[in-house]
Write a protein that holds these residues in place. Structure first.
Motif, PDB file in Angstrom:
ATOM      1  N   ILE A  77      -2.844  80.712  40.228  1.00  0.00           N
ATOM      2  CA  ILE A  77      -1.525  80.111  39.980  1.00  0.00           C
ATOM      3  C   ILE A  77      -1.591  78.590  39.958  1.00  0.00           C
ATOM      4  O   ILE A  77      -1.024  77.960  39.041  1.00  0.00           O
ATOM      5  CB  ILE A  77      -0.511  80.636  41.010  1.00  0.00           C
ATOM      6  CG1 ILE A  77      -0.167  82.106  40.682  1.00  0.00           C
ATOM      7  CG2 ILE A  77       0.751  79.781  41.034  1.00  0.00           C
ATOM      8  CD1 ILE A  77       0.847  82.742  41.590  1.00  0.00           C
ATOM      9  N   GLY A  95       0.155  77.742  48.754  1.00  0.00           N
ATOM     10  CA  GLY A  95       0.919  78.906  48.333  1.00  0.00           C
ATOM     11  C   GLY A  95       0.179  80.190  48.613  1.00  0.00           C
ATOM     12  O   GLY A  95      -0.985  80.189  49.028  1.00  0.00           O
ATOM     13  N   ARG A  97      -0.447  84.051  46.774  1.00  0.00           N
ATOM     14  CA  ARG A  97      -0.277  84.914  45.603  1.00  0.00           C
ATOM     15  C   ARG A  97      -0.334  86.368  46.046  1.00  0.00           C
ATOM     16  O   ARG A  97      -1.279  86.788  46.722  1.00  0.00           O
ATOM     17  CB  ARG A  97      -1.358  84.626  44.562  1.00  0.00           C
ATOM     18  CG  ARG A  97      -1.297  85.540  43.347  1.00  0.00           C
ATOM     19  CD  ARG A  97      -2.260  85.068  42.273  1.00  0.00           C
ATOM     20  NE  ARG A  97      -3.623  84.994  42.756  1.00  0.00           N
ATOM     21  CZ  ARG A  97      -4.517  86.012  42.692  1.00  0.00           C
ATOM     22  NH1 ARG A  97      -4.142  87.183  42.174  1.00  0.00           N
ATOM     23  NH2 ARG A  97      -5.742  85.860  43.149  1.00  0.00           N
ATOM     24  N   TYR A 183       5.232  77.936  48.474  1.00  0.00           N
ATOM     25  CA  TYR A 183       5.724  78.884  47.465  1.00  0.00           C
ATOM     26  C   TYR A 183       5.004  80.214  47.621  1.00  0.00           C
ATOM     27  O   TYR A 183       3.927  80.312  48.239  1.00  0.00           O
ATOM     28  CB  TYR A 183       5.497  78.341  46.043  1.00  0.00           C
ATOM     29  CG  TYR A 183       4.042  78.124  45.690  1.00  0.00           C
ATOM     30  CD1 TYR A 183       3.260  79.157  45.160  1.00  0.00           C
ATOM     31  CD2 TYR A 183       3.432  76.886  45.893  1.00  0.00           C
ATOM     32  CE1 TYR A 183       1.927  78.962  44.843  1.00  0.00           C
ATOM     33  CE2 TYR A 183       2.096  76.687  45.576  1.00  0.00           C
ATOM     34  CZ  TYR A 183       1.351  77.727  45.051  1.00  0.00           C
ATOM     35  OH  TYR A 183       0.029  77.533  44.745  1.00  0.00           O
ATOM     36  N   GLY A 185       3.800  83.409  44.896  1.00  0.00           N
ATOM     37  CA  GLY A 185       3.604  83.654  43.478  1.00  0.00           C
ATOM     38  C   GLY A 185       3.089  85.053  43.213  1.00  0.00           C
ATOM     39  O   GLY A 185       2.531  85.700  44.105  1.00  0.00           O
ATOM     40  N   LEU A 224       7.110  82.447  40.300  1.00  0.00           N
ATOM     41  CA  LEU A 224       7.041  81.693  41.554  1.00  0.00           C
ATOM     42  C   LEU A 224       8.375  81.752  42.276  1.00  0.00           C
ATOM     43  O   LEU A 224       9.434  81.879  41.651  1.00  0.00           O
ATOM     44  CB  LEU A 224       6.685  80.224  41.290  1.00  0.00           C
ATOM     45  CG  LEU A 224       5.252  79.893  40.861  1.00  0.00           C
ATOM     46  CD1 LEU A 224       5.143  78.412  40.517  1.00  0.00           C
ATOM     47  CD2 LEU A 224       4.263  80.260  41.950  1.00  0.00           C
TER      48      LEU A 224
END
Length: 511
Positions: A77, A95, A97, A183, A185, A224
């Motif tokens: 990502i 982040g 994933r 975040y 994702g 996201l």
């Protein structure tokens, strides 16, 4: 967990099992059913999520990757985001994933997957753990001791007694401090059901591959979801946070590709990706800045053609070049006009994906007459709105007259007449001569004509004629009519003849 992944049609291999067991950046989260601690057995797994931590890439590495034009292995990502938006700041963020998510086959469509995703987001936002610094240090020390003990135990040793000091198989989320992430994702093959699932949990797309997979025929989609984090400054706070400008840019690019690369994409899926508003319950008026580019897209001749079509004077082929322009303006929410879902679908297929009537007939299971009826209704709404905007703009350029207020005179008519009468009387008393023209006053005189009226009634035997009119002879002197050119010429001729006769008479007398 492996059984759930196999049942969910994931491609599995021994390498996947080793990855889940040994990779330090991969973590496994399971949603369990009720746990009975009195029974010595493992609880049932309702949902399992495999997560890979990504990001924290140096700015120098991001700039190098952009300059060389290639993506390093891993961190899917961050590198894809960096490539799509040419942004070298995003890779430095942290982040997670979601690599895989699977629900027990006996508990499908019961909401366990949604609950697991929501709990995962809350966990990484720090809402499920309440550690103090002392508790955190003690917990970390305990984890280190357990890990060191596990490393000393060799799986190849044959011990008669059970091995001791093994790390726990399951750890409650309250007992582990989460990583600080910006975040979450996901990367998946684009289908309507999957996209609807992730969009329901406020994940927004930032990338859709233009080349479909050769195996599944699906486009790769990456979405996201921003997490609450105090380290990121957001100029416009909202649900999307720092992703808002990137999401808007993605929608612009995706809408431009709908007529070419994504022309064969399911129209319902494409409309949900754009996520445009089609219902404006409260009518919104455009500001001057937004209405000016809207007026510039259509010329007066375009408006004439659109008007002719809405009045059934021309065929719809006459305005097909205008439909993409109007459709892009509408689905970018620059035209606050309410359409029904079916009307919006017809406008989307014709204007955004450049499809014909036969395609819509096949996809929507409608007759050709129904489709054309829906289409002309949409065009009428668009024309009426654009005409109102144009009329308002023309009206604003017209010169305006000043408001004139009529105030009453200070003197009334009676007061003015009485004052003039007093002035005349004062002049007469003072012996001053007041000259009045009798002829001028005569035309305003009121004559007593009651006798004439009585004679007219007696001549009619005291009855008023059926017409309701009585004829009374006027005694007002008649005005002489002006002579016409013909009468004037006759008069001059007679004068000339008289002069001739006199001249003859005078000659005779002389003789």
């Amino acid at each position: 967990m492996m059984a759930l992944y196999v049942a969910s049609h994931y491609k599995n291999s021994p390498n996947d099992l080793q990855l889940m067991a040994d990779a330090p950046s991969h973590h496994l989260f399971v949603l369990l059913g009720p746990v009975d601690e009195s029974k010595n057995q493992l609880p049932d797994i309702l949902c399992v999520i495999q997560v890979s931590l990504e990001g924290q890439i140096s700015r120098k590495s991001a700039i190098k990757s952009l300059s060389e034009g290639h993506q390093p292995f891993g961190d899917q990502i961050p590198w894809k985001f960096c490539e799509q938006f040419q942004d070298n700041t995003f890779p430095s963020l942290s982040g997670a994933r979601i690599v895989r998510i699977a629900v027990h086959p006996s508990a499908l469509r019961l909401g366990y997957g949604s609950v697991a995703v929501e709990l995962l987001a809350r966990y990484y936002e720090g809402q499920l753990t309440h550690f103090t610094e002392a508790e955190f240090d003690e917990n970390e020390e305990q984890n280190i001791r357990v890990t060191e003990a596990a490393e000393k135990v060799s799986l190849l040793e044959e011990n008669i007694t059970p091995r001791a000091n093994l790390p726990p198989l399951l750890v409650h989320l309250r007992e582990r401090r989460p990583e600080k992430l910006h975040y979450l994702g996901v990367s998946f093959g684009l289908t309507r059901d999957l996209f609807r699932f992730w969009r329901k949990h406020n994940f927004v797309p930032f990338y859709i591959g233009q080349i479909p997979s050769a195996v599944t025929g699906e486009h790769t989609c990456m979405v996201l979801k921003p997490l609450n984090n105090d380290e990121i400054e957001v100029s416009e706070p909202g649900q999307l946070g720092f992703l808002s400008p990137f999401y808007e840019d993605f929608k612009q690019r995706f809408s431009r590709l709908l007529g070419t690369t994504f022309r064969a994409l399911d129209y319902k899926l494409a409309m949900s990706i754009l996520a445009s508003k089609i219902s404006f319950a409260e009518h919104e008026t455009l500001s001057d800045e937004n209405s000016k580019p809207l007026q510039a897209v259509l010329s007066p001749y375009d408006m004439k053609r659109l008007e002719a079509y809405t009045n059934n004077h021309v065929d719809y082929h006459m305005i097909l070049d205008l439909v993409p322009i109007l459709a892009h303006q509408y689905f970018q929410e620059k035209i606050p006009m309410t359409l029904t879902p079916v009307q919006a679908s017809v406008l989307f297929c014709i204007g955004m994906q450049n499809q014909d009537i036969s395609y819509i007939k096949e996809e929507m299971k409608l007759e050709r007459e129904q489709i054309l009826s829906l289409f002309i209704k949409v065009m009428k709404k668009l024309y009426n709105y654009l005409y109102s905007i144009a009329a308002k703009d023309i009206d604003s350029t017209l010169p305006r007259l000043k408001d004139v207020s009529f105030a009453p005179h200070s003197k009334s008519v009676d007061e003015d007449l009485n004052e003039a009468a007093r002035e005349v009387m004062e002049k007469m008393k003072a012996g001053n001569e007041v000259i009045l023209d009798p002829e001028l006053l005569q035309q305003y005189a009121i004559v007593d004509r009651e006798g004439d009226f009585e004679k007219a009634l007696q001549s009619g035997a005291g009855k008023v004629p059926a017409s309701g009119l009585l004829s009374v002879k006027s005694n007002r002197p008649k005005k002489e009519k002006p002579e016409t050119n013909e009468e004037s010429s006759r008069k001059n001729k007679r004068k000339g003849d008289g002069h001739k006769d006199r001249s003859k008479f005078s000659k005779k007398n002389k003789s």
